[in-house]
Write a protein that holds these residues in place. Structure first.
Motif, PDB file in Angstrom:
ATOM      1  N   LEU A  80      -4.357  -1.166   6.213  1.00  0.00           N
ATOM      2  CA  LEU A  80      -4.348  -1.737   4.869  1.00  0.00           C
ATOM      3  C   LEU A  80      -3.312  -1.050   3.985  1.00  0.00           C
ATOM      4  N   ILE A  81      -3.203   0.267   4.093  1.00  0.00           N
ATOM      5  CA  ILE A  81      -2.230   1.010   3.297  1.00  0.00           C
ATOM      6  C   ILE A  81      -0.809   0.692   3.747  1.00  0.00           C
ATOM      7  N   ASN A  82      -0.583   0.630   5.052  1.00  0.00           N
ATOM      8  CA  ASN A  82       0.757   0.335   5.570  1.00  0.00           C
ATOM      9  C   ASN A  82       1.192  -1.087   5.222  1.00  0.00           C
ATOM     10  N   LYS A  83       0.266  -2.046   5.197  1.00  0.00           N
ATOM     11  CA  LYS A  83       0.596  -3.421   4.847  1.00  0.00           C
ATOM     12  C   LYS A  83       1.120  -3.477   3.411  1.00  0.00           C
ATOM     13  N   ARG A  84       0.486  -2.758   2.506  1.00  0.00           N
ATOM     14  CA  ARG A  84       0.908  -2.748   1.105  1.00  0.00           C
ATOM     15  C   ARG A  84       2.281  -2.061   0.977  1.00  0.00           C
ATOM     16  N   ARG A  85       2.510  -1.004   1.713  1.00  0.00           N
ATOM     17  CA  ARG A  85       3.770  -0.283   1.664  1.00  0.00           C
ATOM     18  C   ARG A  85       4.930  -1.163   2.149  1.00  0.00           C
ATOM     19  N   VAL A  86       4.726  -1.896   3.239  1.00  0.00           N
ATOM     20  CA  VAL A  86       5.767  -2.789   3.773  1.00  0.00           C
ATOM     21  C   VAL A  86       6.045  -3.898   2.771  1.00  0.00           C
ATOM     22  N   LYS A  87       5.019  -4.429   2.143  1.00  0.00           N
ATOM     23  CA  LYS A  87       5.186  -5.502   1.162  1.00  0.00           C
ATOM     24  C   LYS A  87       5.993  -5.004  -0.043  1.00  0.00           C
ATOM     25  N   LEU A  88       5.699  -3.807  -0.533  1.00  0.00           N
ATOM     26  CA  LEU A  88       6.448  -3.244  -1.658  1.00  0.00           C
ATOM     27  C   LEU A  88       7.891  -2.963  -1.270  1.00  0.00           C
ATOM     28  N   TYR A  89       8.140  -2.546  -0.052  1.00  0.00           N
ATOM     29  CA  TYR A  89       9.494  -2.260   0.414  1.00  0.00           C
ATOM     30  C   TYR A  89      10.318  -3.534   0.470  1.00  0.00           C
ATOM     31  N   ARG A  90       9.721  -4.622   0.936  1.00  0.00           N
ATOM     32  CA  ARG A  90      10.438  -5.895   1.017  1.00  0.00           C
ATOM     33  C   ARG A  90      10.780  -6.415  -0.377  1.00  0.00           C
ATOM     34  N   GLU A  91       9.864  -6.249  -1.329  1.00  0.00           N
ATOM     35  CA  GLU A  91      10.126  -6.725  -2.690  1.00  0.00           C
ATOM     36  C   GLU A  91      11.246  -5.926  -3.343  1.00  0.00           C
ATOM     37  N   SER A  92      11.266  -4.635  -3.157  1.00  0.00           N
ATOM     38  CA  SER A  92      12.298  -3.818  -3.790  1.00  0.00           C
ATOM     39  C   SER A  92      13.607  -3.850  -3.012  1.00  0.00           C
ATOM     40  N   GLY A  93      13.584  -4.213  -1.742  1.00  0.00           N
ATOM     41  CA  GLY A  93      14.787  -4.252  -0.907  1.00  0.00           C
ATOM     42  C   GLY A  93      15.738  -5.364  -1.291  1.00  0.00           C
ATOM     43  N   GLY A  94      15.301  -6.486  -1.840  1.00  0.00           N
ATOM     44  CA  GLY A  94      16.160  -7.613  -2.197  1.00  0.00           C
ATOM     45  C   GLY A  94      16.858  -7.419  -3.521  1.00  0.00           C
ATOM     46  N   PHE A 147     -12.892   6.191   9.645  1.00  0.00           N
ATOM     47  CA  PHE A 147     -12.642   5.536   8.361  1.00  0.00           C
ATOM     48  C   PHE A 147     -11.151   5.526   8.034  1.00  0.00           C
ATOM     49  N   LEU A 148     -10.476   6.642   8.249  1.00  0.00           N
ATOM     50  CA  LEU A 148      -9.036   6.707   7.976  1.00  0.00           C
ATOM     51  C   LEU A 148      -8.233   5.810   8.926  1.00  0.00           C
ATOM     52  N   ILE A 149      -8.651   5.703  10.149  1.00  0.00           N
ATOM     53  CA  ILE A 149      -7.965   4.817  11.106  1.00  0.00           C
ATOM     54  C   ILE A 149      -8.121   3.364  10.673  1.00  0.00           C
ATOM     55  N   CYS A 150      -9.288   2.989  10.188  1.00  0.00           N
ATOM     56  CA  CYS A 150      -9.497   1.614   9.704  1.00  0.00           C
ATOM     57  C   CYS A 150      -8.738   1.365   8.399  1.00  0.00           C
ATOM     58  N   LEU A 151      -8.573   2.375   7.578  1.00  0.00           N
ATOM     59  CA  LEU A 151      -7.904   2.231   6.295  1.00  0.00           C
ATOM     60  C   LEU A 151      -6.379   2.235   6.428  1.00  0.00           C
ATOM     61  N   ASP A 152      -5.854   2.828   7.483  1.00  0.00           N
ATOM     62  CA  ASP A 152      -4.414   2.964   7.676  1.00  0.00           C
ATOM     63  C   ASP A 152      -3.673   1.628   7.707  1.00  0.00           C
TER      64      ASP A 152
END
Length: 141
Positions: free
Chosen positions: A120-134, A113-118
Motif C-alpha cells: 500500500l505504501i509503495n503504490k502511493r509512492r509510485v503514484k506520486l513519482y509518476r505525477e511529479s515526473g511529468g 503487519f508491515l509486510i501487508c502494509l508495504d
C-alpha cells in the motif's frame, strides 16, 4: 483471546513436563576410584543424588554408588570430593521462556503487519513519482 488460550496450554504443558525433572540435587565431583587404587591420574567424575541437604556428602551420595570398588579406602577417597547442594527455581525459568516466546510472537505479528502494509505504501509512492515526473522542465532554450 486466542493468544491467552495458547499461553494457558503452553503453561499446562510446561507444568506437566516440569515435574519430570528434579529441582534439588546434591552434586559431587570426585576423582575416579581407579585413580586412588592405581595411583594414576585420571579425569574427575560427577556424581549426583536426590538426597536432603544434610546428606549431601561423600557418605550420602558417593559411597552407596562406588563403595564396593573402594573397599577400605573410603577415608582416603572422600576428602578429595567436593559436594554442593543445588536448588534451581523452575518458576523463574518458565516465566523467562514464556516472555521470550511472547516477544517473538509479537514481533512476528508486527512483521506480518508491515509486510501487508508495504504494498500500500509503495503504490502511493509510485503514484506520486509518476505525477511529479511529468512536470519536469529542461530549461534549455
Amino acid at each position: 483471546m486466542m493468544d491467552i488460550k495458547i499461553l494457558a496450554v503452553l503453561m499446562l504443558f510446561a507444568h506437566a513436563n516440569g515435574q519430570l525433572y528434579e529441582d534439588k540435587r546434591c552434586r559431587c565431583v570426585c576423582p575416579s576410584p581407579a585413580a586412588l587404587l592405581n595411583n594414576t591420574m585420571t579425569d574427575r567424575k560427577l556424581y549426583t543424588g536426590n538426597v536432603p541437604p544434610n546428606k549431601c556428602n561423600c557418605d550420602g551420595v558417593i559411597l552407596p554408588i562406588v563403595g564396593d570398588q573402594l573397599k577400605g579406602h573410603e577415608r582416603e577417597f572422600c576428602p578429595r570430593c567436593e559436594c554442593k547442594y543445588e536448588r534451581r527455581n523452575t518458576t523463574v525459568i518458565m516465566v523467562v521462556v514464556i516472555m521470550t516466546l511472547w516477544s517473538i510472537m509479537t514481533l512476528s505479528v508486527y512483521m506480518g503487519f508491515l509486510i501487508c502494509l508495504d504494498p500500500l505504501i509503495n503504490k502511493r509512492r509510485v503514484k506520486l513519482y509518476r505525477e511529479s515526473g511529468g512536470e519536469e522542465d529542461d530549461g534549455e532554450d
